[in-house]
Design an enzyme around this catalytic site. Structure first.
Site, mmCIF file in Angstrom:
data_model
loop_
_atom_site.group_PDB
_atom_site.id
_atom_site.type_symbol
_atom_site.label_atom_id
_atom_site.label_comp_id
_atom_site.label_asym_id
_atom_site.label_seq_id
_atom_site.Cartn_x
_atom_site.Cartn_y
_atom_site.Cartn_z
ATOM 1 N N PRO A 10 40.207 36.884 36.044
ATOM 2 C CA PRO A 10 40.777 35.845 35.197
ATOM 3 C C PRO A 10 42.290 35.708 35.311
ATOM 4 O O PRO A 10 43.011 36.703 35.417
ATOM 5 C CB PRO A 10 40.390 36.285 33.780
ATOM 6 C CG PRO A 10 40.054 37.724 33.895
ATOM 7 C CD PRO A 10 39.515 37.920 35.280
ATOM 8 N N ASN A 11 42.712 34.474 35.295
ATOM 9 C CA ASN A 11 44.125 34.057 35.263
ATOM 10 C C ASN A 11 44.848 34.220 36.600
ATOM 11 O O ASN A 11 46.002 33.813 36.721
ATOM 12 C CB ASN A 11 44.894 34.796 34.150
ATOM 13 C CG ASN A 11 44.293 34.524 32.791
ATOM 14 O OD1 ASN A 11 44.101 33.357 32.432
ATOM 15 N ND2 ASN A 11 43.945 35.559 32.057
ATOM 16 N N ARG A 18 52.500 31.890 36.738
ATOM 17 C CA ARG A 18 52.224 32.802 35.623
ATOM 18 C C ARG A 18 53.216 33.971 35.635
ATOM 19 O O ARG A 18 53.239 34.752 36.594
ATOM 20 C CB ARG A 18 50.810 33.341 35.812
ATOM 21 C CG ARG A 18 50.420 34.429 34.865
ATOM 22 C CD ARG A 18 49.147 35.129 35.333
ATOM 23 N NE ARG A 18 48.728 36.077 34.338
ATOM 24 C CZ ARG A 18 47.863 37.064 34.558
ATOM 25 N NH1 ARG A 18 47.323 37.213 35.744
ATOM 26 N NH2 ARG A 18 47.539 37.887 33.597
ATOM 27 N N TYR A 23 54.572 38.913 38.210
ATOM 28 C CA TYR A 23 53.607 38.725 39.303
ATOM 29 C C TYR A 23 54.195 38.057 40.543
ATOM 30 O O TYR A 23 53.500 37.921 41.546
ATOM 31 C CB TYR A 23 52.402 37.919 38.795
ATOM 32 C CG TYR A 23 51.664 38.614 37.665
ATOM 33 C CD1 TYR A 23 50.996 39.815 37.897
ATOM 34 C CD2 TYR A 23 51.649 38.089 36.371
ATOM 35 C CE1 TYR A 23 50.327 40.471 36.865
ATOM 36 C CE2 TYR A 23 50.979 38.740 35.337
ATOM 37 C CZ TYR A 23 50.329 39.926 35.595
ATOM 38 O OH TYR A 23 49.671 40.587 34.587
ATOM 39 N N ASN A 79 40.860 42.686 42.139
ATOM 40 C CA ASN A 79 41.848 42.569 41.072
ATOM 41 C C ASN A 79 41.122 41.902 39.914
ATOM 42 O O ASN A 79 40.971 40.670 39.886
ATOM 43 C CB ASN A 79 43.059 41.741 41.499
ATOM 44 C CG ASN A 79 44.131 41.738 40.402
ATOM 45 O OD1 ASN A 79 43.871 42.154 39.278
ATOM 46 N ND2 ASN A 79 45.318 41.247 40.732
ATOM 47 N N ALA A 82 42.526 41.220 33.443
ATOM 48 C CA ALA A 82 42.349 41.892 32.150
ATOM 49 C C ALA A 82 40.962 42.513 31.980
ATOM 50 O O ALA A 82 40.789 43.430 31.169
ATOM 51 C CB ALA A 82 42.627 40.904 31.016
ATOM 52 N N GLU A 103 40.368 49.227 43.601
ATOM 53 C CA GLU A 103 40.907 48.525 42.428
ATOM 54 C C GLU A 103 42.347 48.144 42.740
ATOM 55 O O GLU A 103 43.113 48.970 43.239
ATOM 56 C CB GLU A 103 40.855 49.471 41.227
ATOM 57 C CG GLU A 103 41.523 48.917 39.986
ATOM 58 C CD GLU A 103 41.559 49.939 38.841
ATOM 59 O OE1 GLU A 103 40.840 50.965 38.900
ATOM 60 O OE2 GLU A 103 42.339 49.715 37.891
ATOM 61 N N HIS A 105 46.015 46.069 41.490
ATOM 62 C CA HIS A 105 46.865 45.349 40.539
ATOM 63 C C HIS A 105 48.181 45.010 41.218
ATOM 64 O O HIS A 105 48.770 45.866 41.899
ATOM 65 C CB HIS A 105 47.129 46.200 39.293
ATOM 66 C CG HIS A 105 45.859 46.619 38.633
ATOM 67 N ND1 HIS A 105 45.083 45.742 37.913
ATOM 68 C CD2 HIS A 105 45.193 47.791 38.649
ATOM 69 C CE1 HIS A 105 44.006 46.364 37.488
ATOM 70 N NE2 HIS A 105 44.040 47.609 37.928
ATOM 71 N N ARG A 112 53.499 49.329 32.002
ATOM 72 C CA ARG A 112 53.437 48.183 31.084
ATOM 73 C C ARG A 112 52.837 48.595 29.737
ATOM 74 O O ARG A 112 52.870 49.761 29.378
ATOM 75 C CB ARG A 112 52.658 47.043 31.762
ATOM 76 C CG ARG A 112 53.342 46.575 33.067
ATOM 77 C CD ARG A 112 52.588 45.441 33.727
ATOM 78 N NE ARG A 112 52.572 44.247 32.877
ATOM 79 C CZ ARG A 112 51.746 43.209 33.077
ATOM 80 N NH1 ARG A 112 50.885 43.226 34.080
ATOM 81 N NH2 ARG A 112 51.793 42.175 32.266
#
Ligand code: DQA
Length: 151
Positions: A10-11, A18, A23, A79, A82, A103, A105, A112
């Site tokens: 998502p996103n 964004r 990012y 990725n 969330a 995984e 990111h 964060r």
């Protein structure tokens, strides 16, 4: 030639606009082009997808697992956005499909907010890539190719 599934949650369709301080300025299309180059350099074929829907990501992980079992895929670079921090369904999908998972990111999630420090995916991942910006995708493709290479 085996397929590398690069799946985005998502996103991530909003990449480029964004939160660019977190990012970066590259779009998802730029990331796809970067993955194309990385796959070509590592002898892999790219399957690049993005979805804002958890169930669709589950289906794609199952598909990748079937292809890996058939000797046609090297695994998944995911990725999950969330969903990383919330989704037992994605954890179970990776386990159930028996697929090799990296995984990924873009940001260093551990530097964060505390709610980003826990991942449901890390326990079922072969490796975790975080904090290299979008270049992490190219590094993950190279890593997946090496994991798949015969010893
Ligand atoms: C992300 C980090 C997640 O915490 C966040 O929800 C994302 C993107 C990253 O690429 O840094 O959507 O996975």
């Amino acid at each position: 030639m085996k397929t590398a599934f690069v799946l985005n949650g998502p996103n991530l369709n909003l990449l480029g606009s964004r939160e660019p301080t977190v990012y970066g300025h590259q779009t998802l299309a730029d990331v796809q082009a970067l993955c194309e180059r990385a796959c070509a350099a590592n002898g892999l074929k790219l399957e690049f997808r993005q979805s804002n829907h958890e169930g669709e990501l589950v289906d794609w992980i199952h598909e990748a697992g079937r292809q890996q079992a058939a000797g046609k895929a090297a695994g998944v670079i995911l990725n999950a956005g969330a969903y990383t921090h919330t989704s037992i369904a994605l954890h179970d999908a990776v386990k159930g499909a028996g697929v090799t998972l990296i995984e990924l990111h873009i940001s260093n999630v551990h530097a964060r907010e505390a709610f980003r420090h826990h991942s449901y995916l890390s326990p079922v991942a072969q490796a975790v890539m975080a904090g290299f910006g979008v270049n992490g995708y190219a590094l993950a493709v190279a890593g997946l190719a090496q994991m798949d290479a015969p010893a």
